[in-house]
Design a protein around this motif. Structure first.
Motif, PDB file in Angstrom:
ATOM      1  N   PRO A  86       2.940 -16.087 -12.342  1.00  0.00           N
ATOM      2  CA  PRO A  86       2.902 -14.705 -13.081  1.00  0.00           C
ATOM      3  C   PRO A  86       4.144 -14.015 -12.969  1.00  0.00           C
ATOM      4  O   PRO A  86       4.593 -13.276 -13.747  1.00  0.00           O
ATOM      5  N   LYS A  87       4.503 -14.042 -11.426  1.00  0.00           N
ATOM      6  CA  LYS A  87       5.953 -13.271 -11.420  1.00  0.00           C
ATOM      7  C   LYS A  87       7.094 -13.854 -12.310  1.00  0.00           C
ATOM      8  O   LYS A  87       7.753 -13.113 -12.928  1.00  0.00           O
ATOM      9  N   GLU A  88       7.189 -15.066 -12.370  1.00  0.00           N
ATOM     10  CA  GLU A  88       8.189 -15.743 -13.433  1.00  0.00           C
ATOM     11  C   GLU A  88       7.865 -15.273 -14.764  1.00  0.00           C
ATOM     12  O   GLU A  88       8.882 -14.858 -15.600  1.00  0.00           O
ATOM     13  N   ALA A 191       7.121  -2.200 -10.898  1.00  0.00           N
ATOM     14  CA  ALA A 191       5.804  -2.887 -11.465  1.00  0.00           C
ATOM     15  C   ALA A 191       5.218  -4.041 -10.724  1.00  0.00           C
ATOM     16  O   ALA A 191       4.097  -3.815 -10.572  1.00  0.00           O
ATOM     17  N   TRP A 192       6.029  -4.735 -10.092  1.00  0.00           N
ATOM     18  CA  TRP A 192       5.524  -6.145  -9.605  1.00  0.00           C
ATOM     19  C   TRP A 192       4.714  -5.980  -8.305  1.00  0.00           C
ATOM     20  O   TRP A 192       3.610  -6.481  -8.268  1.00  0.00           O
TER      21      TRP A 192
ATOM     22  N   ALA B 191       1.326   1.956  -9.604  1.00  0.00           N
ATOM     23  CA  ALA B 191       2.735   2.613  -9.444  1.00  0.00           C
ATOM     24  C   ALA B 191       3.207   2.529  -7.722  1.00  0.00           C
ATOM     25  O   ALA B 191       4.464   2.438  -7.562  1.00  0.00           O
ATOM     26  N   TRP B 192       1.876   3.015  -7.096  1.00  0.00           N
ATOM     27  CA  TRP B 192       2.232   3.324  -5.781  1.00  0.00           C
ATOM     28  C   TRP B 192       3.192   1.961  -4.830  1.00  0.00           C
ATOM     29  O   TRP B 192       4.042   2.373  -4.219  1.00  0.00           O
ATOM     30  N   PRO B 193       2.510   0.888  -4.986  1.00  0.00           N
ATOM     31  CA  PRO B 193       3.095   0.091  -3.983  1.00  0.00           C
ATOM     32  C   PRO B 193       4.839  -0.353  -4.481  1.00  0.00           C
ATOM     33  O   PRO B 193       5.247  -0.509  -3.422  1.00  0.00           O
ATOM     34  N   GLY B 194       5.022  -0.347  -5.581  1.00  0.00           N
ATOM     35  CA  GLY B 194       6.255  -0.361  -5.993  1.00  0.00           C
ATOM     36  C   GLY B 194       7.282   0.609  -5.578  1.00  0.00           C
ATOM     37  O   GLY B 194       8.341   0.639  -4.957  1.00  0.00           O
ATOM     38  N   LEU B 195       6.752   1.832  -5.803  1.00  0.00           N
ATOM     39  CA  LEU B 195       7.282   3.167  -5.361  1.00  0.00           C
ATOM     40  C   LEU B 195       7.734   2.900  -3.569  1.00  0.00           C
ATOM     41  O   LEU B 195       8.917   3.555  -3.057  1.00  0.00           O
TER      42      LEU B 195
END
Lengths: 209, 209
Positions: A86-88, A191-192, B191-195
């Protein structure tokens, strides 16, 4: 020997030339001020011919939107390999999306800044493209989490992701010197992690059952 | 004894009544079809009086946008305590934002779906609100990461976050039965984990210097 007819252009090619000219003029002038006369001039044909092919300025605009929306969707679909992790997949999709916006800024301006604001058939065309995009992303996330049907969480995350793509596309076009690659990378960082946590949580919940 | 003047309403209150009526009519009908006559009727005053107060339909529209934008910004600023940890700050802001959209859906429709599409002064008013919001978020993220000035990464993340808020606000209004609380929670998960990773990476980079 048959006589040479240098000006004979097949219908399909002529149509594409008219759409190219239309996207250029709509993007530069906006929908209302854009004139069919200028579009015809750039496409190298007569104004009545444009009406003959497309009927009206509104139908011409809708045809532009349909072509650009399909072009964008097809390009991203080709870039994303469903066999990839999914990441790719997300990375390929984001890089493809921002490259499209960067390379076809006129198309993006017409699709995003103009069509949605016109209401009527052109806005419906863009809404439809947006709906399909959200569905695709939600399906990808759910599949990666081992679910057959997208859950509510995946749908919400897909909407959030599409919104952040739109916002960053606008930001990229307004910020000279920002590449598609950099923009895609930054959105990936944003976002990831959240998407990964969502997929893991879904998988863990399913495993408990 | 002085005679009773039952219809005497102070200017400031009358203005707010006109703006309330305008937001309601603009949200329901859209900018172009909206009529000053209907607005006057709902506000309980005469049409010339509306023009006397606001000059034109466009100026009335801009006044609506300014009031709603300020109301939204003030509400969020009041809810967010800069002494709180960043995660709490974001949560308060998101919950406040989606509650505003849910409680004042007319205001949101006017601000987001109509004003941006009109171009001219009303679009500029909304762009300005958006710009301030992005700045506020970028400043919060940078401060939390120990930086005095927002870096490029924080600015991009703030743009992405604002885009996802807009997209989910629209989704919430289009999805009956979805509460502001649920929407805010889901966006928080997205949004939080990325931030958080962004802030940690920035802090780590600074510590290395």
């Amino acid at each position: 020997m048959t006589p040479v007819k240098p000006k004979r252009v097949p219908r399909a090619i002529r149509e594409q030339q008219m759409l190219d000219a239309s996207v250029e003029v709509f993007a530069r002038r906006g929908y209302h001020p854009a004139g069919v006369e200028e579009i015809a001039e750039i496409a190298g044909i007569s104004k009545p011919m444009v009406y003959l092919y497309f009927g009206s300025k509104e139908e011409l605009f809708v045809a532009c939107i349909r072509r650009e929306a399909n072009r964008l969707m097809e390009m991203i679909t080709q870039l994303v390999d469903p066999q990839d992790p999914p990441k790719e997949q997300l990375w390929s999709a984001l890089r493809g999306f921002f490259s499209f916006v960067s390379d076809h800024s006129g198309a993006w301006i017409v699709l995003y800044r103009q069509a949605r604001t016109q209401g009527g058939p052109s806005a419906r065309e863009v809404d439809e493209m947006r709906r399909r995009t959200v569905e695709l992303i939600a399906a990808m996330l759910s599949q990666a989490a081992g679910m057959r049907k997208p859950g509510e969480q995946a749908v919400t995350a897909a909407h959030a992701l599409v919104g952040s793509c739109e916002s960053l596309a606008d930001w990229m076009l307004d910020t000279p010197g920002t590449s598609a690659e950099t923009t895609a990378k930054r959105l990936m960082h944003f976002a990831w992690p959240g998407l990964e946590e969502l997929m893991e949580a879904t998988r863990a919940k399913r495993a408990k059952r």
